[in-house]
Design an enzyme around this catalytic site. Structure first.
Site, PDB file in Angstrom:
ATOM      1  N   CYS A  97      42.488 -19.208  41.202  1.00 22.35           N
ATOM      2  CA  CYS A  97      41.190 -19.649  41.798  1.00 22.35           C
ATOM      3  C   CYS A  97      41.087 -21.144  41.669  1.00 22.35           C
ATOM      4  O   CYS A  97      40.007 -21.581  40.751  1.00 22.35           O
ATOM      5  CB  CYS A  97      40.217 -18.911  41.132  1.00 22.35           C
ATOM      6  SG  CYS A  97      38.531 -18.852  42.020  1.00 22.35           S
ATOM      7  N   LYS A 118      27.899 -28.196  52.143  1.00 22.72           N
ATOM      8  CA  LYS A 118      27.983 -26.939  51.526  1.00 22.72           C
ATOM      9  C   LYS A 118      26.845 -26.310  51.019  1.00 22.72           C
ATOM     10  O   LYS A 118      26.599 -25.119  51.039  1.00 22.72           O
ATOM     11  CB  LYS A 118      28.903 -27.361  50.146  1.00 22.72           C
ATOM     12  CG  LYS A 118      29.322 -26.069  49.179  1.00 22.72           C
ATOM     13  CD  LYS A 118      30.638 -25.927  48.940  1.00 22.72           C
ATOM     14  CE  LYS A 118      30.726 -24.627  48.323  1.00 22.72           C
ATOM     15  NZ  LYS A 118      32.324 -24.421  48.138  1.00 22.72           N
ATOM     16  N   GLY A 163      36.546 -16.752  49.958  1.00 24.15           N
ATOM     17  CA  GLY A 163      35.617 -16.392  50.589  1.00 24.15           C
ATOM     18  C   GLY A 163      35.714 -15.969  51.929  1.00 24.15           C
ATOM     19  O   GLY A 163      35.672 -14.839  52.513  1.00 24.15           O
ATOM     20  N   SER A 185      28.967   0.039  44.678  1.00 20.07           N
ATOM     21  CA  SER A 185      29.270  -1.191  44.327  1.00 20.07           C
ATOM     22  C   SER A 185      28.535  -1.314  42.892  1.00 20.07           C
ATOM     23  O   SER A 185      27.474  -0.638  42.599  1.00 20.07           O
ATOM     24  CB  SER A 185      28.400  -2.460  44.826  1.00 20.07           C
ATOM     25  OG  SER A 185      28.641  -3.755  44.114  1.00 20.07           O
ATOM     26  N   GLY A 227      32.668  -2.068  46.809  1.00 16.48           N
ATOM     27  CA  GLY A 227      32.385  -3.479  46.613  1.00 16.48           C
ATOM     28  C   GLY A 227      31.398  -4.116  47.519  1.00 16.48           C
ATOM     29  O   GLY A 227      31.315  -3.705  48.737  1.00 16.48           O
ATOM     30  N   CYS A 263      37.562 -24.309  53.967  1.00 14.84           N
ATOM     31  CA  CYS A 263      36.992 -24.354  52.564  1.00 14.84           C
ATOM     32  C   CYS A 263      36.254 -25.775  52.317  1.00 14.84           C
ATOM     33  O   CYS A 263      36.808 -26.683  52.911  1.00 14.84           O
ATOM     34  CB  CYS A 263      38.267 -24.357  51.515  1.00 14.84           C
ATOM     35  SG  CYS A 263      37.842 -24.494  49.835  1.00 14.84           S
TER      36      CYS A 263
HETATM   37  C1  LIG Z   1      33.245 -20.185  40.825  1.00 19.05           C
HETATM   38  C2  LIG Z   1      33.980 -19.986  42.212  1.00 19.05           C
HETATM   39  C3  LIG Z   1      33.624 -20.631  43.105  1.00 19.05           C
HETATM   40  C4  LIG Z   1      34.141 -20.241  44.386  1.00 19.05           C
HETATM   41  N1  LIG Z   1      34.053 -21.051  45.503  1.00 19.05           N
HETATM   42  C5  LIG Z   1      34.704 -20.604  46.623  1.00 19.05           C
HETATM   43  C6  LIG Z   1      34.196 -21.443  47.909  1.00 19.05           C
HETATM   44  O1  LIG Z   1      33.609 -22.485  47.734  1.00 19.05           O
HETATM   45  N2  LIG Z   1      34.570 -21.085  49.151  1.00 19.05           N
HETATM   46  C7  LIG Z   1      35.220 -20.055  49.364  1.00 19.05           C
HETATM   47  O2  LIG Z   1      35.766 -19.510  50.395  1.00 19.05           O
HETATM   48  N3  LIG Z   1      35.473 -19.242  48.202  1.00 19.05           N
HETATM   49  C8  LIG Z   1      35.104 -19.440  46.888  1.00 19.05           C
HETATM   50  N4  LIG Z   1      35.656 -18.631  46.038  1.00 19.05           N
HETATM   51  C9  LIG Z   1      36.274 -17.485  46.135  1.00 19.05           C
HETATM   52  C10 LIG Z   1      35.338 -16.302  46.404  1.00 19.05           C
HETATM   53  O3  LIG Z   1      34.264 -16.198  45.547  1.00 19.05           O
HETATM   54  C11 LIG Z   1      36.022 -15.203  46.706  1.00 19.05           C
HETATM   55  O4  LIG Z   1      37.084 -15.345  47.456  1.00 19.05           O
HETATM   56  C12 LIG Z   1      35.313 -13.891  46.977  1.00 19.05           C
HETATM   57  O5  LIG Z   1      34.073 -13.691  45.985  1.00 19.05           O
HETATM   58  C13 LIG Z   1      36.168 -12.705  47.016  1.00 19.05           C
HETATM   59  O6  LIG Z   1      35.240 -11.624  47.438  1.00 19.05           O
HETATM   60  P1  LIG Z   1      35.704 -10.222  47.398  1.00 19.05           P
HETATM   61  O7  LIG Z   1      34.668  -9.266  47.884  1.00 19.05           O
HETATM   62  O8  LIG Z   1      37.071  -9.840  47.562  1.00 19.05           O
HETATM   63  O9  LIG Z   1      35.602  -9.876  45.584  1.00 19.05           O
HETATM   64  P2  LIG Z   1      34.213 -10.340  44.559  1.00 19.05           P
HETATM   65  O10 LIG Z   1      33.392 -11.357  45.097  1.00 19.05           O
HETATM   66  O11 LIG Z   1      34.775 -10.213  43.185  1.00 19.05           O
HETATM   67  O12 LIG Z   1      33.342  -8.861  45.012  1.00 19.05           O
HETATM   68  C14 LIG Z   1      33.885  -7.573  44.492  1.00 19.05           C
HETATM   69  C15 LIG Z   1      32.870  -6.650  44.446  1.00 19.05           C
HETATM   70  O13 LIG Z   1      33.238  -5.335  43.956  1.00 19.05           O
HETATM   71  C16 LIG Z   1      32.560  -4.616  43.116  1.00 19.05           C
HETATM   72  N5  LIG Z   1      33.216  -4.194  42.204  1.00 19.05           N
HETATM   73  C17 LIG Z   1      33.897  -4.492  41.326  1.00 19.05           C
HETATM   74  N6  LIG Z   1      34.551  -3.430  40.428  1.00 19.05           N
HETATM   75  C18 LIG Z   1      34.000  -2.165  40.812  1.00 19.05           C
HETATM   76  C19 LIG Z   1      34.021  -0.959  40.444  1.00 19.05           C
HETATM   77  N7  LIG Z   1      34.627  -0.465  39.482  1.00 19.05           N
HETATM   78  N8  LIG Z   1      33.157  -0.166  41.049  1.00 19.05           N
HETATM   79  C20 LIG Z   1      32.360  -0.479  42.283  1.00 19.05           C
HETATM   80  N9  LIG Z   1      32.179  -1.664  42.600  1.00 19.05           N
HETATM   81  C21 LIG Z   1      32.903  -2.608  41.990  1.00 19.05           C
HETATM   82  C22 LIG Z   1      31.655  -6.077  42.372  1.00 19.05           C
HETATM   83  O14 LIG Z   1      30.624  -5.623  41.877  1.00 19.05           O
HETATM   84  C23 LIG Z   1      31.521  -6.774  43.739  1.00 19.05           C
HETATM   85  O15 LIG Z   1      30.570  -6.467  44.435  1.00 19.05           O
HETATM   86  C24 LIG Z   1      34.936 -19.050  44.580  1.00 19.05           C
HETATM   87  C25 LIG Z   1      35.279 -18.357  43.367  1.00 19.05           C
HETATM   88  C26 LIG Z   1      34.766 -18.655  42.302  1.00 19.05           C
HETATM   89  C27 LIG Z   1      34.937 -17.748  41.055  1.00 19.05           C
END
Ligand SMILES: Cc1cc2nc3c(=O)[nH]c(=O)nc-3n(C[C@H](O)[C@H](O)[C@H](O)COP(=O)(O)OP(=O)(O)OC[C@H]3O[C@@H](n4cnc5c(N)ncnc54)[C@H](O)[C@@H]3O)c2cc1C
Length: 401
Positions: free
Chosen positions: A159, A381, A311, A34, A8, A346
């Site tokens: 979400c 933001k 995030g 990733s 990731g 947030c």
């Molecule tokens: C529209 C939207 C707005 C948001 N706004 C906010 C905000 O304002 N503030 C906030 O704190 N949070 C916000 N969030 C939440 C935040 O985006 C998530 O908490 C955060 O992205 C989670 O991070 P993560 O690394 O767990 O997962 P993700 O961001 O989903 O990243 C997953 C990673 O794993 C990789 N991956 C997936 N499958 C595989 C695979 N099979 N092999 C290799 N790599 C893989 C992907 O490419 C990516 O790089 C928002 C979410 C959304 C959808």
């Protein structure tokens, strides 16, 4: 010498890899896998849909950042994990690890509801960049033929913040374009009440969010599941039909296929259980951070809701993971981290204003919370977006937030 493989390249994975590289001696290898070559600042995706950001504005390539920090990068999708053999698979590679960090985020469960989603259904999604770009094209088409808008978070979804941001940004956008009076806007949510956020509420968030929606004339349907989506209407569990010309519904999340297909790694939904060191309870050299961590609601809701993992929370889980792997390899004591007892910050944007929330811990009763509304949150933001992208691009996860 140990090899740490991080899967990731987003909030959880990239933070963990950078902290690990900073904290581990050169004798240890850090590899990041990733399937996306880019880091994407997902919180800006509502702005991509409404045209104020391009894909380039909200992303940067991982390769140069990782190369500069001495982290090996594999731009591939993992397909399976063999936890008894310490092997992770991609389509045509087998990668051995001493430690594995799973920061894969979710996969999107559109199949749970007939007609849901942009591929085999009729609703848009803002959960990843390709979806946001598709939703942007559809929004441009919608603006040529405006009509009712329905935004929501489906049953089992977690979400909620993103859904709220989108519906409020759309409302602001339509006002700015002088057509809000021609466009009925509706919000559908599995939360038992507005401002629940999948947590149980934050202080007087229920009152604040209800007031905001009333002031903006947004019709609301809390405590509802969605039965079905038809080409131009959302049908709720009680048969209510909500017509739309444009709809964006956030689905429930589940784990990625590679975890679902690796017995023993995830739970039935593909989320990864962790103990109080963010370590897999069975496989102690596997850690998880971010959305892929299994967390269940503290208090079940009448219509199923999930626990949001923002995030900020994902980053903080990743830092705890890195600390504990560094401690293992340095033969130092591990530190505890309880995701249920963590704090969160947030900024919920509305396009012209927003709500600033700090909670400690995430579930009520909170030891402390701050909930403030104002135009300064929108400015905050935007500033945070620029800061965070700069920080991650330069590998500076040692800086605040
Ligand atoms: C529209 C939207 C707005 C948001 N706004 C906010 C905000 O304002 N503030 C906030 O704190 N949070 C916000 N969030 C939440 C935040 O985006 C998530 O908490 C955060 O992205 C989670 O991070 P993560 O690394 O767990 O997962 P993700 O961001 O989903 O990243 C997953 C990673 O794993 C990789 N991956 C997936 N499958 C595989 C695979 N099979 N092999 C290799 N790599 C893989 C992907 O490419 C990516 O790089 C928002 C979410 C959304 C959808």
């Amino acid at each position: 010498m140990a090899k740490v493989v991080v899967v990731g390249g987003s909030f959880a994975g990239l933070t963990a890899a950078l902290d690990l590289r900073r904290g581990l001696g050169k004798e240890h290898d850090v590899v990041l896998i990733s399937n996306n070559p880019d880091f994407v600042f997902i919180p800006s995706l509502p702005w991509v849909v409404l045209g104020s950001r391009t894909a380039k504005d909200v992303s940067f390539p991982l390769a140069p950042t990782l190369a500069k920090q001495g982290i090996e990068f594999l731009n591939e999708a993992i397909t399976k994990i063999e936890p008894d053999k310490n092997i992770v698979h991609t389509k045509d590679k087998q990668i051995n690890y001493d430690y594995l960090v799973l920061g894969t985020g979710p996969s999107l469960d559109f199949e749970a509801i007939e007609g849901l989603g942009p591929h085999n259904g009729y609703t848009q999604s803002i959960c990843n960049l390709p979806h946001a770009m598709m939703a942007q094209v559809k929004f441009e088409e919608f603006m040529k033929n405006p009509g009712p808008v329905v935004v929501g978070v489906a049953q089992g979804g977690s979400c909620f913040g993103a859904g709220y941001e989108f519906v409020l940004n759309v409302d602001t956008y339509l006002r700015k374009h002088g057509i809000r009076d021609k466009v009925p806007v509706t919000w559908v949510t599995s939360e038992p009440f507005l401002g629940h956020f999948g947590l149980g509420g934050v202080g007087d968030s229920e009152k604040m969010v209800n007031r905001l929606f009333e002031e903006r004339g947004i019709k609301t349907y809390p405590n509802h599941a969605i039965s079905k989506i038809e080409p131009n209407q959302v049908i709720l569990d009680d048969g209510t039909e909500l017509p739309f010309n444009y709809s964006m519904i956030i689905p429930a999340f589940k784990g990625i296929d590679a975890i679902l297909q690796s017995p023993g790694v995830g739970n039935a939904r593909g989320f990864v259980p962790v103990n109080n060191e963010m370590r897999h309870p069975e496989y102690h050299n596997i850690f998880a951070a971010g959305v892929i961590v299994a967390m269940s609601p503290k208090t079940p809701t009448p219509v199923a809701t999930g626990v949001p993992k923002t995030g900020y929370m994902s980053e903080h889980m990743a830092k705890a993971v890195a600390r504990n792997i560094i401690a293992d390899l340095g033969k130092m004591p591990n530190s505890e981290f309880d995701p249920y007892n963590m704090d969160a910050l947030c900024m919920l944007d509305m396009g012209d204003s927003g709500v600033y929330m700090v909670v400690d811990p995430i579930f009520p009763p909170q030891r402390s919370y701050t909930l403030k509304y104002g135009p300064w949150v929108h400015a905050g933001k935007i500033a945070f977006e620029k800061y965070f992208i700069w920080k991650m691009k330069n590998g500076l996860t040692n800086l605040p937030i």
